[in-house]
Enzyme design. Sequence first.
Site, PDB file in Angstrom:
ATOM      1  N   LYS A 101      44.739  26.668  66.752  1.00  0.00           N
ATOM      2  CA  LYS A 101      44.414  27.104  65.381  1.00  0.00           C
ATOM      3  C   LYS A 101      44.398  28.559  65.193  1.00  0.00           C
ATOM      4  O   LYS A 101      43.206  29.005  65.760  1.00  0.00           O
ATOM      5  CB  LYS A 101      43.456  26.155  64.753  1.00  0.00           C
ATOM      6  CG  LYS A 101      43.333  26.317  63.151  1.00  0.00           C
ATOM      7  CD  LYS A 101      42.090  25.993  62.714  1.00  0.00           C
ATOM      8  CE  LYS A 101      41.978  26.293  61.476  1.00  0.00           C
ATOM      9  NZ  LYS A 101      40.346  26.192  60.782  1.00  0.00           N
ATOM     10  N   GLY A 162      33.807  26.453  53.845  1.00  0.00           N
ATOM     11  CA  GLY A 162      32.357  26.010  53.768  1.00  0.00           C
ATOM     12  C   GLY A 162      31.903  25.853  52.496  1.00  0.00           C
ATOM     13  O   GLY A 162      30.757  25.810  51.987  1.00  0.00           O
ATOM     14  N   ALA A 188      39.803  24.093  54.757  1.00  0.00           N
ATOM     15  CA  ALA A 188      39.021  24.852  54.081  1.00  0.00           C
ATOM     16  C   ALA A 188      38.847  24.425  52.799  1.00  0.00           C
ATOM     17  O   ALA A 188      39.491  24.211  51.898  1.00  0.00           O
ATOM     18  CB  ALA A 188      39.206  26.196  54.434  1.00  0.00           C
ATOM     19  N   GLY A 189      37.388  24.337  52.717  1.00  0.00           N
ATOM     20  CA  GLY A 189      36.830  24.401  51.255  1.00  0.00           C
ATOM     21  C   GLY A 189      36.474  23.018  50.508  1.00  0.00           C
ATOM     22  O   GLY A 189      36.142  22.618  49.643  1.00  0.00           O
ATOM     23  N   ALA A 210      35.599  19.999  58.400  1.00  0.00           N
ATOM     24  CA  ALA A 210      34.646  20.423  59.168  1.00  0.00           C
ATOM     25  C   ALA A 210      33.193  20.174  58.440  1.00  0.00           C
ATOM     26  O   ALA A 210      32.779  19.292  58.529  1.00  0.00           O
ATOM     27  CB  ALA A 210      34.934  21.822  59.422  1.00  0.00           C
ATOM     28  N   SER A 211      32.959  21.385  57.616  1.00  0.00           N
ATOM     29  CA  SER A 211      31.619  21.363  56.920  1.00  0.00           C
ATOM     30  C   SER A 211      31.377  20.272  55.932  1.00  0.00           C
ATOM     31  O   SER A 211      30.295  19.632  55.880  1.00  0.00           O
ATOM     32  CB  SER A 211      31.520  22.890  56.180  1.00  0.00           C
ATOM     33  OG  SER A 211      31.557  23.696  56.922  1.00  0.00           O
TER      34      SER A 211
END
Length: 260
Positions: A101, A162, A188-189, A210-211
């Site tokens: 990635k 995040g 993301a986001g 992820a987050s």
Amino acid sequence: MPRPVDERAWVLGGEPLGSRLILGSGGFADLATFEAALTASGADMVTVAMRRIDQAPPGLLDAITAGGARVLPNTAGCYSAEDAIRTAALAREALETSWLKLEVIGDERTLLPDPIGTLEAARALVADGFTVLPYTGDDSVLARHLEAAGCAAVMPLGSPIGSGLGILNPHAISLLREAVAVPVILDAGLGTASDAARAMELGCDGILAASAISRSGDPVAMARAFRGAVEAGWLAAFAGRIPRRRYANASTDDAGRPEL
């Protein structure tokens, strides 16, 4: 437009995958929570930041493989094409994988990707035999350039890393999906499971979370929620939604209605 039935199973980088959810390994409080979240997510692939691997819980890599997933190293924390290329070479040597990635960050405050550096690094890494999955903005023109460079997929952001803001420009994501033939993985986001379902309904082939999972109140429950949301969003896109209408449209017609 409904998708053909035979596209229910997807192929990434020439390899078939089961789950359309990729799990990020950063942000988990401890290894046990990560292991439980991985199981709940059903993910086949987990990203690991090579520049932060020393900060990861001991045993993380073993836990990923024991959980039946493959490690996807990423170049998070790289601010130039040169740094990303060096980090990729280290990842291939250390983890014995040419999958990557690619992240080349252009701004420290927003963590938005550097489009020029990303394209430069992607071209070099593809030429060096890597299977490159680049983190990018929601720019469909750049996505076409990355596809032409030989990237196995493109990974547009929904909003800054995040931030939990979800998909700020769904129209751009939809246009990007139309612009390329390679898989599109929303990265993301995302803040919650409904964001993942929305991304799939927009035509994305997969999600990287992820987050949104690791920093949630209950990462294991959120991993399970994302798993269901990705599947639900895919099925909804496959089925095809009804048209939006300005006014009501009854689900049944007036034929046969008795005169009372």
